[in-house]
Design an enzyme around this catalytic site. Structure first.
Site, PDB file in Angstrom:
ATOM      1  N   LYS A  78       4.405  17.770   2.167  1.00 26.10           N
ATOM      2  CA  LYS A  78       4.527  16.835   1.048  1.00 26.10           C
ATOM      3  C   LYS A  78       4.898  15.456   1.570  1.00 26.10           C
ATOM      4  O   LYS A  78       5.661  15.332   2.531  1.00 26.10           O
ATOM      5  CB  LYS A  78       5.619  17.305   0.076  1.00 26.10           C
ATOM      6  N   HIS A  82      12.226  24.130  -3.031  1.00 24.32           N
ATOM      7  CA  HIS A  82      10.945  24.798  -3.228  1.00 24.32           C
ATOM      8  C   HIS A  82      10.066  24.787  -1.983  1.00 24.32           C
ATOM      9  O   HIS A  82      10.182  23.910  -1.136  1.00 24.32           O
ATOM     10  CB  HIS A  82      10.164  24.115  -4.359  1.00 24.32           C
ATOM     11  N   GLU A 111       0.873  -1.175   0.000  1.00 25.79           N
ATOM     12  CA  GLU A 111       0.000   0.000   0.000  1.00 25.79           C
ATOM     13  C   GLU A 111       0.906   1.219   0.000  1.00 25.79           C
ATOM     14  O   GLU A 111       1.643   1.442   0.958  1.00 25.79           O
ATOM     15  CB  GLU A 111      -0.894   0.031   1.243  1.00 25.79           C
ATOM     16  N   TYR A 133       4.713  12.960  -5.598  1.00 28.07           N
ATOM     17  CA  TYR A 133       4.485  13.577  -4.301  1.00 28.07           C
ATOM     18  C   TYR A 133       3.040  13.975  -4.106  1.00 28.07           C
ATOM     19  O   TYR A 133       2.355  14.383  -5.011  1.00 28.07           O
ATOM     20  CB  TYR A 133       5.433  14.743  -4.026  1.00 28.07           C
ATOM     21  N   ASP A 159      15.221  27.835 -10.947  1.00 26.84           N
ATOM     22  CA  ASP A 159      15.988  27.385  -9.789  1.00 26.84           C
ATOM     23  C   ASP A 159      17.379  28.010  -9.712  1.00 26.84           C
ATOM     24  O   ASP A 159      18.005  27.972  -8.656  1.00 26.84           O
ATOM     25  CB  ASP A 159      16.087  25.854  -9.773  1.00 26.84           C
TER      26      ASP A 159
END
Length: 194
Positions: A76, A66, A28, A136, A174
């Site tokens: 996240k 970020h 899972e 994510y 970036d």
């Protein structure tokens, strides 16, 4: 599911139970019930994920560091489903005893580890394999007007990305993030982000 605490409070490594046999494996990848049972007591609040993202990158790509500014901060839960990445969370909460410190973990398609990055942290990763597919879950929707970052190449953070800076492949965005010393953080350890 096994939850591993790290040197920074609320930054967690999660190892799912993987069932292997002659056919392959099964696990899972996420269960809200189990997440609530095992992670919520550690955090002291629940998390409700609302958006899933996926990226594909080649060796040497570095994404980050970020975050989203308040009031659209994000937690996240990240994993690498193909290849390998070095994943990093940096504490950017003003007044935090671990401000500027980081936790790094290698996430691979073989170890199935996941990494929980709480609100108030900058997040990034470096691709260590020929190709990496990265997924994510986020507990806040993407808001481009709240997009923020600090430089992934900031040597003061002390992160060993395992990729020489000269070989790093960065997006134009970036390359323009501030170094931590020049960064005015919008996060405060004394203000709840949840």
């Amino acid at each position: 599911m096994n939850v591993i605490t790290t040197d920074i409070k609320d930054v967690l490594i999660i190892e799912p139970r993987v069932f292997k046999d002659a056919r392959g494996y099964f696990f899972e990848s996420f269960s809200q019930r189990e997440f609530d049972e095992k992670v919520t007591p550690i955090l002291g609040h629940s998390i409700n994920f609302v958006q899933d993202n996926e990226s594909m990158s080649s060796r040497g790509v570095m994404r980050g560091l970020h975050f989203q500014r308040p009031p659209f901060t994000q937690s996240k839960l990240v994993r690498c489903v193909r290849g390998a990445v070095l994943d990093v969370a940096v504490d950017i909460r003003k007044g935090s005893p671990t401000f500027g410190k980081h936790v790094a973990v290698e996430l691979t398609e073989d170890n199935h580890r996941q990494f929980f990055v709480p609100r108030g942290f900058a997040h990034g990763f470096a691709v260590l394999s020929d190709v990496a597919v990265f997924q994510y879950k986020c507990d806040e929707f993407y808001h481009p007007e709240a997009d923020g970052g600090i430089s992934i190449l900031d040597d003061s953070l002390g992160i060993d990305w395992r990729i020489p800076s000269a070989e790093a492949i960065l997006s134009e965005k970036d390359t323009k993030h501030a170094m931590l010393k020049d960064f005015d953080t919008p996060f405060d350890i004394n203000v709840s982000l949840y």
